[in-house]
Design a protein around this motif. Structure first.
Motif, short mmCIF file in Angstrom:
data_model
loop_
_atom_site.label_atom_id
_atom_site.label_comp_id
_atom_site.label_asym_id
_atom_site.label_seq_id
_atom_site.Cartn_x
_atom_site.Cartn_y
_atom_site.Cartn_z
N PRO A 65 -9.29 -3.55 -10.89
CA PRO A 65 -9.14 -3.98 -9.50
C PRO A 65 -7.81 -3.48 -8.94
O PRO A 65 -6.78 -3.55 -9.63
N PRO A 66 -7.79 -2.98 -7.71
CA PRO A 66 -6.58 -2.32 -7.20
C PRO A 66 -5.35 -3.21 -7.12
O PRO A 66 -4.24 -2.79 -7.47
N PHE A 67 -5.50 -4.43 -6.63
CA PHE A 67 -4.32 -5.26 -6.43
C PHE A 67 -3.72 -5.76 -7.74
O PHE A 67 -2.49 -5.79 -7.90
N LEU A 68 -4.57 -6.15 -8.68
CA LEU A 68 -4.07 -6.58 -9.98
C LEU A 68 -3.43 -5.40 -10.72
O LEU A 68 -2.40 -5.57 -11.39
N ALA A 69 -4.04 -4.23 -10.60
CA ALA A 69 -3.48 -3.05 -11.26
C ALA A 69 -2.09 -2.74 -10.71
O ALA A 69 -1.15 -2.44 -11.46
N LEU A 70 -1.94 -2.79 -9.38
CA LEU A 70 -0.63 -2.52 -8.78
C LEU A 70 0.38 -3.61 -9.12
O LEU A 70 1.56 -3.32 -9.34
N THR A 71 -0.06 -4.86 -9.15
CA THR A 71 0.86 -5.95 -9.50
C THR A 71 1.43 -5.74 -10.90
O THR A 71 2.65 -5.88 -11.12
N VAL A 102 15.44 -3.69 0.70
CA VAL A 102 14.61 -4.07 -0.46
C VAL A 102 13.34 -4.79 0.00
O VAL A 102 12.23 -4.46 -0.44
N VAL A 103 13.49 -5.76 0.89
CA VAL A 103 12.35 -6.57 1.31
C VAL A 103 11.39 -5.76 2.18
O VAL A 103 10.17 -5.76 1.95
N VAL A 104 11.94 -5.05 3.18
CA VAL A 104 11.08 -4.30 4.10
C VAL A 104 10.31 -3.22 3.36
O VAL A 104 9.09 -3.08 3.50
N PHE A 105 11.02 -2.44 2.54
CA PHE A 105 10.33 -1.38 1.83
C PHE A 105 9.48 -1.92 0.69
O PHE A 105 8.43 -1.36 0.38
N GLY A 106 9.91 -2.99 0.06
CA GLY A 106 9.08 -3.57 -1.00
C GLY A 106 7.73 -4.01 -0.48
O GLY A 106 6.70 -3.79 -1.12
N LEU A 107 7.72 -4.62 0.71
CA LEU A 107 6.47 -5.09 1.29
C LEU A 107 5.69 -3.96 1.96
O LEU A 107 4.48 -3.82 1.76
N CYS A 108 6.39 -3.15 2.76
CA CYS A 108 5.68 -2.11 3.53
C CYS A 108 5.27 -0.93 2.66
O CYS A 108 4.16 -0.41 2.79
N GLN A 109 6.16 -0.49 1.77
CA GLN A 109 5.81 0.65 0.93
C GLN A 109 4.90 0.25 -0.21
O GLN A 109 3.83 0.83 -0.41
N ASN A 110 5.31 -0.75 -0.99
CA ASN A 110 4.58 -1.08 -2.20
C ASN A 110 3.37 -1.97 -1.93
O ASN A 110 2.27 -1.69 -2.40
N SER A 111 3.56 -3.06 -1.17
CA SER A 111 2.43 -3.96 -0.93
C SER A 111 1.42 -3.36 0.04
O SER A 111 0.21 -3.35 -0.23
N GLY A 221 7.27 -5.77 -4.12
CA GLY A 221 5.91 -5.33 -3.85
C GLY A 221 4.89 -6.03 -4.72
O GLY A 221 3.80 -6.41 -4.26
N GLY A 222 5.22 -6.24 -5.99
CA GLY A 222 4.33 -6.95 -6.88
C GLY A 222 4.12 -8.39 -6.45
O GLY A 222 3.00 -8.91 -6.49
N LEU A 223 5.19 -9.04 -6.02
CA LEU A 223 5.08 -10.42 -5.54
C LEU A 223 4.21 -10.50 -4.28
O LEU A 223 3.49 -11.47 -4.07
N GLY A 224 4.30 -9.45 -3.44
CA GLY A 224 3.48 -9.45 -2.24
C GLY A 224 1.99 -9.27 -2.51
O GLY A 224 1.14 -9.79 -1.78
N LEU A 225 1.66 -8.54 -3.57
CA LEU A 225 0.25 -8.27 -3.88
C LEU A 225 -0.36 -9.30 -4.83
O LEU A 225 -1.59 -9.48 -4.83
N ALA A 226 0.45 -9.95 -5.63
CA ALA A 226 -0.08 -10.86 -6.66
C ALA A 226 -1.02 -11.92 -6.10
O ALA A 226 -2.09 -12.16 -6.68
N PRO A 227 -0.68 -12.60 -4.99
CA PRO A 227 -1.60 -13.63 -4.48
C PRO A 227 -2.98 -13.08 -4.15
O PRO A 227 -4.00 -13.74 -4.41
N PHE A 228 -3.05 -11.87 -3.59
CA PHE A 228 -4.34 -11.29 -3.23
C PHE A 228 -5.12 -10.90 -4.49
O PHE A 228 -6.35 -11.07 -4.54
N ILE A 252 3.61 4.66 -13.58
CA ILE A 252 4.87 3.96 -13.84
C ILE A 252 6.00 4.95 -14.12
O ILE A 252 7.06 4.90 -13.49
N VAL A 253 5.75 5.87 -15.06
CA VAL A 253 6.82 6.75 -15.53
C VAL A 253 7.10 7.89 -14.56
O VAL A 253 8.25 8.13 -14.18
N PHE A 254 6.05 8.58 -14.13
CA PHE A 254 6.24 9.79 -13.33
C PHE A 254 6.27 9.50 -11.83
O PHE A 254 7.25 9.83 -11.15
N SER A 255 5.19 8.89 -11.30
CA SER A 255 5.14 8.63 -9.87
C SER A 255 6.19 7.61 -9.43
O SER A 255 6.64 7.66 -8.28
N GLY A 256 6.55 6.71 -10.32
CA GLY A 256 7.50 5.67 -9.96
C GLY A 256 8.93 6.03 -10.29
O GLY A 256 9.71 6.45 -9.42
#
Length: 325
Positions: A65-71, A102-111, A221-228, A252-256
């Motif tokens: 599932p996309p959201f759990l995988a990203l979290t 941190v917050v703006v990009f964490g939510l907008c970029q990652n979440s 970003g993980g915290l933003g997606l975890a509830p969904f 994780i290693v390359f793209s991140g």
């Protein structure tokens, strides 16, 4: 899916979007003729890692599932990045503006950006998602024109027109070929969310703690997606296949982490405007990698659209070069 809040920042490779600001004033100002071999290698490496992130994501969402995988990805990558940053002597004691970054990009970029892209790629091709995401410089330039009164010159305006025309050609061809327009729209909405974040926090420098900030963004970003993920998905839906695990590991290693470090070093070496010119490679590389590893086919209209988008991005980046660069 990686960069700093500036209109000339990369289309954000999936995780390197916080590392563009703060380039030294002494960075070389030339373009291709003045790029040294190491800078060329770094730029190409970053473009390949950015473009291949969407193919890796397709392997992930095929079996998870996309959201759990990203979290899970953000939890692991964020912890690794923060731990590596601490080992390098970087601090989590940030200014108020840096915490805003941190917050703006964490939510907008990652979440939002990555969350919507992963969701979209459950129904659309990875190459198409890469093309849509690569238009970030076009969205940023258009937003700066519309909301910040930064009128582009003729070259920049031509680039915007060409870029969006190319996207229209590709989207039209794919939708006619059966791509779900709703999920195509979700991918475009993700790029738009990242463009808004780029404009909102532009000019805020991560300072010497860039890797720490990137790690914290991933955790946010993980915290933003975890509830969904917990509400709408289940771990029972995960198929623990080798392609999925390799896709997560690559993300994780390359793209991140690695893409972020390469981008930051490139910006420090040649400056953000010169570095951002490598983004005109992303549409071509994105569809090439997807065709190679996913077997995705390209029609004549796809190739035409990719060419138009590539030229549009290049013109936008060239229009932002300082006089005499």
């Amino acid at each position: 899916m990686t960069d700093a809040p500036s209109a000339s920042s990369p289309s954000a490779s999936p995780d390197a979007h916080s590392a563009t600001a703060g380039a030294p004033a002494s960075a070389p100002q030339g373009w291709w003729a003045r790029l040294d071999p190491l800078a060329m290698l770094m730029g190409l490496a970053f473009a390949v890692m950015w473009s291949s992130a969407f193919t890796a994501a397709k392997f992930v969402v095929a079996d998870a599932p996309p959201f759990l995988a990203l979290t899970a990805r953000f939890a692991v990558a964020g912890a690794l990045a923060c731990g590596l940053a601490a080992a390098m002597g970087q601090s989590a004691r940030l200014s108020r503006k840096q915490w805003g970054l941190v917050v703006v990009f964490g939510l907008c970029q990652n979440s939002l950006y990555l969350g919507l892209n992963f969701l979209a790629m459950t129904r659309i091709d990875g190459g198409l998602a890469a093309i849509i995401a690569s238009t970030l410089p076009l969205f940023v330039a258009a937003g700066a024109w519309a909301f910040l009164s930064e009128r582009p010159n003729r070259l920049g305006a031509a680039g915007l027109a060409l870029g969006f025309a190319g996207v229209a050609v590709i989207m039209g061809a794919r939708i006619e070929g059966g791509a779900d327009p709703l999920f195509v729209g979700l991918a475009a909405l993700g790029a738009l969310a990242l463009a808004v974040a780029t404009l909102v926090v532009r000019g805020v420098s991560p300072g010497p703690n860039v890797l720490m900030i990137v790690g914290l963004q991933m955790l946010v970003g993980g915290l933003g997606l975890a509830p969904f993920g917990l509400m709408f998905e289940s771990v029972a839906d995960v198929t623990w296949s080798l392609p999925m695990l390799l896709g997560v590991g690559y993300s994780i290693v390359f793209s991140g982490i690695l893409a972020t470090l390469v981008w930051f070093l490139l910006v420090r070496r040649i400056g953000p405007t010169n570095a951002a010119a490598f983004h005109f490679l992303n549409p071509c590389l994105g569809v090439a990698v997807a065709a190679l590893f996913l077997g995705e086919t390209l029609g004549s209209r796809d190739l035409l659209g990719v060419g138009i988008v590539t030229v549009g991005i290049l013109l936008v980046q060239l229009s932002r070069r300082p006089a005499g660069a």
